[in-house]
Design a protein around this motif. Structure first.
Motif, PDB file in Angstrom:
ATOM      1  N   PHE A  30      -7.962  46.633 -43.379  1.00 49.70           N
ATOM      2  CA  PHE A  30      -9.042  47.588 -43.114  1.00 49.70           C
ATOM      3  C   PHE A  30     -10.050  47.561 -44.264  1.00 49.70           C
ATOM      4  O   PHE A  30      -9.662  47.461 -45.423  1.00 49.70           O
ATOM      5  CB  PHE A  30      -8.482  49.005 -42.961  1.00 49.70           C
ATOM      6  CG  PHE A  30      -7.460  49.129 -41.865  1.00 49.70           C
ATOM      7  CD1 PHE A  30      -7.859  49.198 -40.535  1.00 49.70           C
ATOM      8  CD2 PHE A  30      -6.110  49.173 -42.161  1.00 49.70           C
ATOM      9  CE1 PHE A  30      -6.921  49.311 -39.521  1.00 49.70           C
ATOM     10  CE2 PHE A  30      -5.167  49.290 -41.153  1.00 49.70           C
ATOM     11  CZ  PHE A  30      -5.566  49.352 -39.830  1.00 49.70           C
ATOM     12  N   ASP A  31     -11.330  47.673 -43.942  1.00 45.73           N
ATOM     13  CA  ASP A  31     -12.372  47.653 -44.977  1.00 45.73           C
ATOM     14  C   ASP A  31     -12.641  49.030 -45.580  1.00 45.73           C
ATOM     15  O   ASP A  31     -12.894  49.147 -46.768  1.00 45.73           O
ATOM     16  CB  ASP A  31     -13.684  47.109 -44.403  1.00 45.73           C
ATOM     17  CG  ASP A  31     -13.584  45.647 -44.042  1.00 45.73           C
ATOM     18  OD1 ASP A  31     -12.903  44.897 -44.766  1.00 45.73           O
ATOM     19  OD2 ASP A  31     -14.173  45.248 -43.024  1.00 45.73           O
ATOM     20  N   ARG A  32     -12.623  50.069 -44.738  1.00 43.30           N
ATOM     21  CA  ARG A  32     -12.963  51.428 -45.186  1.00 43.30           C
ATOM     22  C   ARG A  32     -11.794  52.348 -44.849  1.00 43.30           C
ATOM     23  O   ARG A  32     -11.436  52.504 -43.685  1.00 43.30           O
ATOM     24  CB  ARG A  32     -14.227  51.910 -44.491  1.00 43.30           C
ATOM     25  CG  ARG A  32     -15.436  51.010 -44.793  1.00 43.30           C
ATOM     26  CD  ARG A  32     -16.539  51.221 -43.814  1.00 43.30           C
ATOM     27  NE  ARG A  32     -16.002  50.947 -42.469  1.00 43.30           N
ATOM     28  CZ  ARG A  32     -16.687  51.062 -41.357  1.00 43.30           C
ATOM     29  NH1 ARG A  32     -17.925  51.448 -41.385  1.00 43.30           N
ATOM     30  NH2 ARG A  32     -16.141  50.793 -40.180  1.00 43.30           N
ATOM     31  N   LEU A  33     -11.221  52.953 -45.896  1.00 48.63           N
ATOM     32  CA  LEU A  33     -10.007  53.745 -45.711  1.00 48.63           C
ATOM     33  C   LEU A  33     -10.162  55.150 -46.272  1.00 48.63           C
ATOM     34  O   LEU A  33     -10.880  55.368 -47.250  1.00 48.63           O
ATOM     35  CB  LEU A  33      -8.825  53.068 -46.400  1.00 48.63           C
ATOM     36  CG  LEU A  33      -8.505  51.660 -45.916  1.00 48.63           C
ATOM     37  CD1 LEU A  33      -8.951  50.632 -46.920  1.00 48.63           C
ATOM     38  CD2 LEU A  33      -7.034  51.519 -45.640  1.00 48.63           C
ATOM     39  N   LEU A  34      -9.429  56.070 -45.670  1.00 48.62           N
ATOM     40  CA  LEU A  34      -9.340  57.444 -46.140  1.00 48.62           C
ATOM     41  C   LEU A  34      -7.877  57.729 -46.428  1.00 48.62           C
ATOM     42  O   LEU A  34      -7.040  57.619 -45.537  1.00 48.62           O
ATOM     43  CB  LEU A  34      -9.858  58.413 -45.073  1.00 48.62           C
ATOM     44  CG  LEU A  34      -9.620  59.900 -45.342  1.00 48.62           C
ATOM     45  CD1 LEU A  34     -10.385  60.370 -46.573  1.00 48.62           C
ATOM     46  CD2 LEU A  34      -9.997  60.729 -44.115  1.00 48.62           C
ATOM     47  N   GLU A  35      -7.552  58.051 -47.687  1.00 54.67           N
ATOM     48  CA  GLU A  35      -6.187  58.460 -48.023  1.00 54.67           C
ATOM     49  C   GLU A  35      -6.132  59.978 -48.039  1.00 54.67           C
ATOM     50  O   GLU A  35      -6.906  60.634 -48.734  1.00 54.67           O
ATOM     51  CB  GLU A  35      -5.732  57.912 -49.373  1.00 54.67           C
ATOM     52  CG  GLU A  35      -4.308  58.351 -49.688  1.00 54.67           C
ATOM     53  CD  GLU A  35      -3.683  57.718 -50.915  1.00 54.67           C
ATOM     54  OE1 GLU A  35      -2.602  58.190 -51.315  1.00 54.67           O
ATOM     55  OE2 GLU A  35      -4.255  56.763 -51.470  1.00 54.67           O
ATOM     56  N   VAL A  36      -5.202  60.533 -47.284  1.00 52.89           N
ATOM     57  CA  VAL A  36      -5.007  61.975 -47.170  1.00 52.89           C
ATOM     58  C   VAL A  36      -3.865  62.389 -48.094  1.00 52.89           C
ATOM     59  O   VAL A  36      -2.809  61.751 -48.094  1.00 52.89           O
ATOM     60  CB  VAL A  36      -4.678  62.356 -45.710  1.00 52.89           C
ATOM     61  CG1 VAL A  36      -4.252  63.797 -45.601  1.00 52.89           C
ATOM     62  CG2 VAL A  36      -5.864  62.057 -44.809  1.00 52.89           C
ATOM     63  N   GLY A  37      -4.077  63.443 -48.871  1.00 52.55           N
ATOM     64  CA  GLY A  37      -3.018  63.971 -49.728  1.00 52.55           C
ATOM     65  C   GLY A  37      -2.650  63.045 -50.867  1.00 52.55           C
ATOM     66  O   GLY A  37      -1.479  62.840 -51.166  1.00 52.55           O
TER      67      GLY A  37
END
Length: 160
Positions: A16-23
Motif C-alpha cells: 500500500f502507498d498511503r496508510l493510516l495506523e490507528v492507535g
C-alpha cells in the motif's frame, strides 16, 4: 533487533502507498519502517497531544535527490470519532486518500470503528489483536511469523 512479526507486518503492508495506523501509541516502528520504504503513513492515537506529534520524512538525513518519497505524520486522533465524522478524509487531512487502515494490538472495542473508518475511506483494513482476543468483526486470518494478521475486507481491499 527487529522482531520477526514486525518485519512480516511491514512486508504485508508495503503493498500500500498511503496508510493510516490507528492507535499507534509510542510504538512507531512499523510506521517508521514503512515510511523508510517510501510509503506515506499517518499514525493517530488519542494519547498523542499536539505538542508530541510531528512529521518525519523518510531518509531525511540523506541528500534531497536520494530521499525516497515516504513520510510519517503523527497526530492526535480518535478512531471512534473519525468513523462517525461527516467526512473522515477531511478530518484526517488526507486529501489524497488512504489505501489501507491498519492497527497493531487492536482491542475488541476498537475493531468495529476501525473497520467502519476503513470502509468509509474505501481502504483495506488489516490488524493484529492483543493476542488473547478473537476478532469481533468478519476477517480473513493470515499467519505471519509470531503473529496473526486479520484482514477485514473492504471495497479497496486487494486481497482475494
Amino acid at each position: 533487533m527487529v522482531s520477526l512479526s514486525r518485519r512480516a507486518l511491514v512486508t504485508e503492508l508495503d503493498r500500500f502507498d498511503r496508510l493510516l495506523e490507528v492507535g499507534c501509541g509510542d510504538r512507531l516502528g512499523v510506521a517508521e519502517d514503512l515510511a523508510d520504504r517510501g510509503r506515506d503513513v499517518l499514525a493517530i492515537d488519542v494519547a498523542i497531544d499536539g505538542s508530541s506529534g510531528g512529521d518525519h520524512v523518510a531518509g531525511s538525513t540523506e541528500d534531497a535527490d536520494t530521499v525516497p518519497p515516504g513520510s510519517l505524520r503523527v497526530r492526535h486522533g480518535d478512531v471512534v470519532a473519525l468513523a462517525d465524522a461527516p467526512s473522515p478524509s477531511s478530518a484526517l487531512g488526507t486529501s489524497d486518500g488512504v489505501d489501507a487502515v491498519y492497527a497493531r494490538r487492536l482491542p475488541a472495542e476498537l475493531q468495529r470503528p476501525t473497520v467502519e473508518l476503513a470502509r468509509r475511506l474505501d481502504a483495506a483494513c488489516l490488524f493484529t489483536t492483543l493476542g488473547f482476543e478473537e476478532p469481533v468483526v468478519p476477517v480473513e486470518r493470515r499467519s505471519l511469523p509470531d503473529t496473526t494478521l486479520y484482514v477485514a475486507h473492504s471495497a479497496a481491499d486487494p486481497f482475494p
